[in-house]
Write an enzyme that holds these catalytic residues in place. Structure first.
Site, PDB file in Angstrom:
ATOM      1  N   CYS A 232      38.108  41.808  51.738  1.00  0.00           N
ATOM      2  CA  CYS A 232      38.746  40.687  52.437  1.00  0.00           C
ATOM      3  C   CYS A 232      37.807  40.096  53.498  1.00  0.00           C
ATOM      4  O   CYS A 232      37.623  38.872  53.566  1.00  0.00           O
ATOM      5  CB  CYS A 232      40.047  41.159  53.066  1.00  0.00           C
ATOM      6  SG  CYS A 232      39.890  42.713  53.967  1.00  0.00           S
ATOM      7  N   ASN A 233      37.212  40.956  54.325  1.00  0.00           N
ATOM      8  CA  ASN A 233      36.317  40.457  55.386  1.00  0.00           C
ATOM      9  C   ASN A 233      35.111  39.742  54.796  1.00  0.00           C
ATOM     10  O   ASN A 233      34.700  38.677  55.266  1.00  0.00           O
ATOM     11  CB  ASN A 233      35.843  41.633  56.252  1.00  0.00           C
ATOM     12  CG  ASN A 233      36.933  42.128  57.172  1.00  0.00           C
ATOM     13  OD1 ASN A 233      37.510  41.350  57.922  1.00  0.00           O
ATOM     14  ND2 ASN A 233      37.240  43.417  57.113  1.00  0.00           N
TER      15      ASN A 233
ATOM     16  N   HIS B 107      29.430  45.283  56.805  1.00  0.00           N
ATOM     17  CA  HIS B 107      29.886  43.960  56.341  1.00  0.00           C
ATOM     18  C   HIS B 107      28.731  42.985  56.113  1.00  0.00           C
ATOM     19  O   HIS B 107      28.775  42.184  55.177  1.00  0.00           O
ATOM     20  CB  HIS B 107      30.885  43.382  57.347  1.00  0.00           C
ATOM     21  CG  HIS B 107      32.050  44.300  57.596  1.00  0.00           C
ATOM     22  ND1 HIS B 107      32.046  45.232  58.616  1.00  0.00           N
ATOM     23  CD2 HIS B 107      33.212  44.466  56.935  1.00  0.00           C
ATOM     24  CE1 HIS B 107      33.180  45.926  58.593  1.00  0.00           C
ATOM     25  NE2 HIS B 107      33.907  45.482  57.582  1.00  0.00           N
TER      26      HIS B 107
ATOM     27  N   HIS C 201      42.847  40.300  60.235  1.00  0.00           N
ATOM     28  CA  HIS C 201      41.601  40.549  60.969  1.00  0.00           C
ATOM     29  C   HIS C 201      41.246  39.259  61.734  1.00  0.00           C
ATOM     30  O   HIS C 201      41.674  38.167  61.357  1.00  0.00           O
ATOM     31  CB  HIS C 201      40.434  40.801  60.010  1.00  0.00           C
ATOM     32  CG  HIS C 201      40.636  41.884  59.001  1.00  0.00           C
ATOM     33  ND1 HIS C 201      40.802  43.200  59.322  1.00  0.00           N
ATOM     34  CD2 HIS C 201      40.639  41.839  57.640  1.00  0.00           C
ATOM     35  CE1 HIS C 201      40.904  43.921  58.208  1.00  0.00           C
ATOM     36  NE2 HIS C 201      40.818  43.120  57.177  1.00  0.00           N
TER      37      HIS C 201
HETATM   38  P1  NAD Z   1      46.801  50.531  47.723  1.00  0.00           P
HETATM   39  O1  NAD Z   1      46.730  51.941  48.128  1.00  0.00           O
HETATM   40  O2  NAD Z   1      47.772  49.620  48.413  1.00  0.00           O
HETATM   41  O3  NAD Z   1      47.110  50.422  46.172  1.00  0.00           O
HETATM   42  C1  NAD Z   1      46.471  51.207  45.212  1.00  0.00           C
HETATM   43  C2  NAD Z   1      47.479  51.554  44.126  1.00  0.00           C
HETATM   44  O4  NAD Z   1      46.798  52.292  43.098  1.00  0.00           O
HETATM   45  C3  NAD Z   1      48.612  52.427  44.633  1.00  0.00           C
HETATM   46  O5  NAD Z   1      49.814  51.955  44.072  1.00  0.00           O
HETATM   47  C4  NAD Z   1      48.254  53.836  44.110  1.00  0.00           C
HETATM   48  O6  NAD Z   1      49.395  54.620  43.863  1.00  0.00           O
HETATM   49  C5  NAD Z   1      47.568  53.470  42.806  1.00  0.00           C
HETATM   50  N1  NAD Z   1      46.662  54.508  42.311  1.00  0.00           N
HETATM   51  C6  NAD Z   1      46.115  55.552  42.959  1.00  0.00           C
HETATM   52  N2  NAD Z   1      45.288  56.247  42.132  1.00  0.00           N
HETATM   53  C7  NAD Z   1      45.318  55.594  40.955  1.00  0.00           C
HETATM   54  C8  NAD Z   1      44.693  55.814  39.702  1.00  0.00           C
HETATM   55  N3  NAD Z   1      43.855  56.827  39.519  1.00  0.00           N
HETATM   56  N4  NAD Z   1      44.961  54.960  38.688  1.00  0.00           N
HETATM   57  C9  NAD Z   1      45.792  53.908  38.861  1.00  0.00           C
HETATM   58  N5  NAD Z   1      46.422  53.652  40.030  1.00  0.00           N
HETATM   59  C10 NAD Z   1      46.180  54.486  41.051  1.00  0.00           C
HETATM   60  O7  NAD Z   1      45.327  49.971  47.837  1.00  0.00           O
HETATM   61  P2  NAD Z   1      44.908  48.455  48.071  1.00  0.00           P
HETATM   62  O8  NAD Z   1      44.979  48.159  49.518  1.00  0.00           O
HETATM   63  O9  NAD Z   1      45.639  47.589  47.114  1.00  0.00           O
HETATM   64  O10 NAD Z   1      43.363  48.543  47.711  1.00  0.00           O
HETATM   65  C11 NAD Z   1      42.918  48.446  46.391  1.00  0.00           C
HETATM   66  C12 NAD Z   1      41.470  48.014  46.400  1.00  0.00           C
HETATM   67  O11 NAD Z   1      41.404  46.704  46.985  1.00  0.00           O
HETATM   68  C13 NAD Z   1      40.531  48.882  47.231  1.00  0.00           C
HETATM   69  O12 NAD Z   1      39.262  48.860  46.636  1.00  0.00           O
HETATM   70  C14 NAD Z   1      40.496  48.164  48.555  1.00  0.00           C
HETATM   71  O13 NAD Z   1      39.316  48.442  49.307  1.00  0.00           O
HETATM   72  C15 NAD Z   1      40.518  46.730  48.098  1.00  0.00           C
HETATM   73  N6  NAD Z   1      41.014  45.783  49.100  1.00  0.00           N
HETATM   74  C16 NAD Z   1      42.076  46.082  49.882  1.00  0.00           C
HETATM   75  C17 NAD Z   1      42.501  45.177  50.822  1.00  0.00           C
HETATM   76  C18 NAD Z   1      43.637  45.463  51.749  1.00  0.00           C
HETATM   77  O14 NAD Z   1      43.657  44.937  52.833  1.00  0.00           O
HETATM   78  N7  NAD Z   1      44.616  46.250  51.389  1.00  0.00           N
HETATM   79  C19 NAD Z   1      41.850  43.936  50.951  1.00  0.00           C
HETATM   80  C20 NAD Z   1      40.804  43.623  50.093  1.00  0.00           C
HETATM   81  C21 NAD Z   1      40.379  44.566  49.170  1.00  0.00           C
END
Ligand code: NAD
Length: 336
Positions: free
Chosen positions: A140-141, A194, A220
């Site tokens: 996101c950042n 970042h 953020h």
């Molecule tokens: P999250 O924890 O909200 O969601 C992940 C989901 O995947 C959960 O439902 C979890 O139960 C499931 N999971 C766990 N292990 C798994 C597996 N082996 N197979 C399938 N599903 C599985 O995480 P998120 O915040 O959605 O983050 C996901 C990705 O996106 C990460 O790489 C994170 O860095 C990136 N990201 C997150 C954000 C944020 O702010 N939340 C922003 C941008 C990018």
């Protein structure tokens, strides 16, 4: 039609799944879950085909009375592209599974750049994703910094950029994370990761970042300082930012006093989940002195990468160009 799977139905996966459903050239073949919780139940009630992320989880769904259509391996047989939205660094282990299934994969910013050797932000490098099997949508950042710095770099030219990132400590449903009463340099060493991550998209950009986290869940806030080439003026900087897609200029005089007002705006606009897909810049904060531009930039971490994932699906699938893809994506999500 591009047939799509979403592996990992959490913060990002749920948003990407809903956005895929809005695309006329995509079909959502299914989503995976690990737990048979209320989110799994609601996904089924919404009519989404639900698959167990792993065969070991099937009994849990059966016990909870939630119908699954099979496992991830069954789902992968039905799709062209999988969006991996699993937690940080789980994607690395999934890569060989996707390779064996012969499907293209979009990973998220929690994975290292080296996983795909290609980091994606639609307006910066859509065309270069063509023909790739594996692409990483940046965090996101990084997405917000790439959009705004791309605007300044192509509009005026950046000599160097310096950014301090104030990061939300947790997403709204993450009750186990903190801090709840502290400001944490994170990392305490400089630079933070970042800057190099931005360079994985905008090669050669001179950028240094430092980051801290605060007790906040919604957004953020970055303080950006960029030394620019030539004779920059406030009008030229504003013009470059205003022309850039997915950058929204707001005005403190119009009531945007804080990040809370931005989320409130999204709520009033009936955006799903109050999502703000745009990188938000305070117009009033934009100023130029001694060849340096300054501005505040707000980032809705849960939402900003949603349009990038949709464009990345099209970019690796081919057949539609950058401008058209971004236009279609933006229209479907209500981004002006
Ligand atoms: P999250 O924890 O909200 O969601 C992940 C989901 O995947 C959960 O439902 C979890 O139960 C499931 N999971 C766990 N292990 C798994 C597996 N082996 N197979 C399938 N599903 C599985 O995480 P998120 O915040 O959605 O983050 C996901 C990705 O996106 C990460 O790489 C994170 O860095 C990136 N990201 C997150 C954000 C944020 O702010 N939340 C922003 C941008 C990018």
């Amino acid at each position: 039609m591009i047939r799509v799977a979403v592996n990992g139905y959490g913060t990002i996966g749920r948003r990407v799944a809903d956005a895929v459903l809005k695309q006329k050239d995509m079909e959502l073949e299914g989503v995976t879950k690990v737990r048979g919780d209320y989110r799994a139940r609601l996904a089924v009630e919404k009519g989404l085909p639900l698959y167990a992320a792993d065969g070991r989880h099937v009994p849990e769904f059966a016990k909870a009375g939630i119908e699954t259509k099979g496992t991830l391996n069954d789902l992968l047989k039905r799709v062209d592209v999988v969006v991996d939205a699993t937690p940080d660094e789980i994607g690395r282990g999934n890569k060989p599974i996707y390779e064996r299934a012969g499907v293209k994969a979009i990973f998220q910013g929690g994975e290292e750049h080296s996983l795909t050797n290609f980091s994606f932000v639609a307006q910066c490098n859509f065309e270069k994703a063509a023909g790739k099997n594996m692409v990483r949508v940046v965090s996101c950042n990084t997405t917000a910094l790439c959009r705004t710095l791309h605007a300044l770099n192509s509009g005026l030219g950046i000599l160097k950029a310096r950014v301090v990132l104030v990061r939300r400590a947790a997403d709204p449903d993450e009750t186990s994370k903190g801090p709840i009463d502290a400001i944490v340099p994170d990392p305490v060493t400089v630079p933070s990761h970042h800057g190099p991550d931005v360079q994985s998209v905008i090669e050669g950009l001179n950028i240094t970042t430092m980051a801290l986290k605060v007790p906040e869940t919604h957004m953020h806030l970055h303080s950006v300082i960029a030394s620019l080439k030539g004779q920059p003026t406030r009008d030229r900087v504003l013009d470059a930012l205003a022309k850039e897609p997915r950058v929204l200029l707001v005005d403190a005089n119009a009531g945007f006093k804080s990040t809370a007002s931005i989320i409130d705006m999204a709520r009033e606009m009936n955006r799903p989940r109050n999502d703000v897909y745009e990188a938000v810049v305070w117009k009033d904060s934009v100023s130029v002195a001694d060849g340096e531009a300054y501005f505040f930039l707000a980032v809705h971490q849960e939402a900003i990468v949603t349009p990038e994932n949709i464009d990345a699906i099209r970019a690796v699938s081919g057949g539609i160009g950058k401008e058209q893809s971004m236009r279609v994506t933006d229209a479907s999500l209500g981004i002006a």
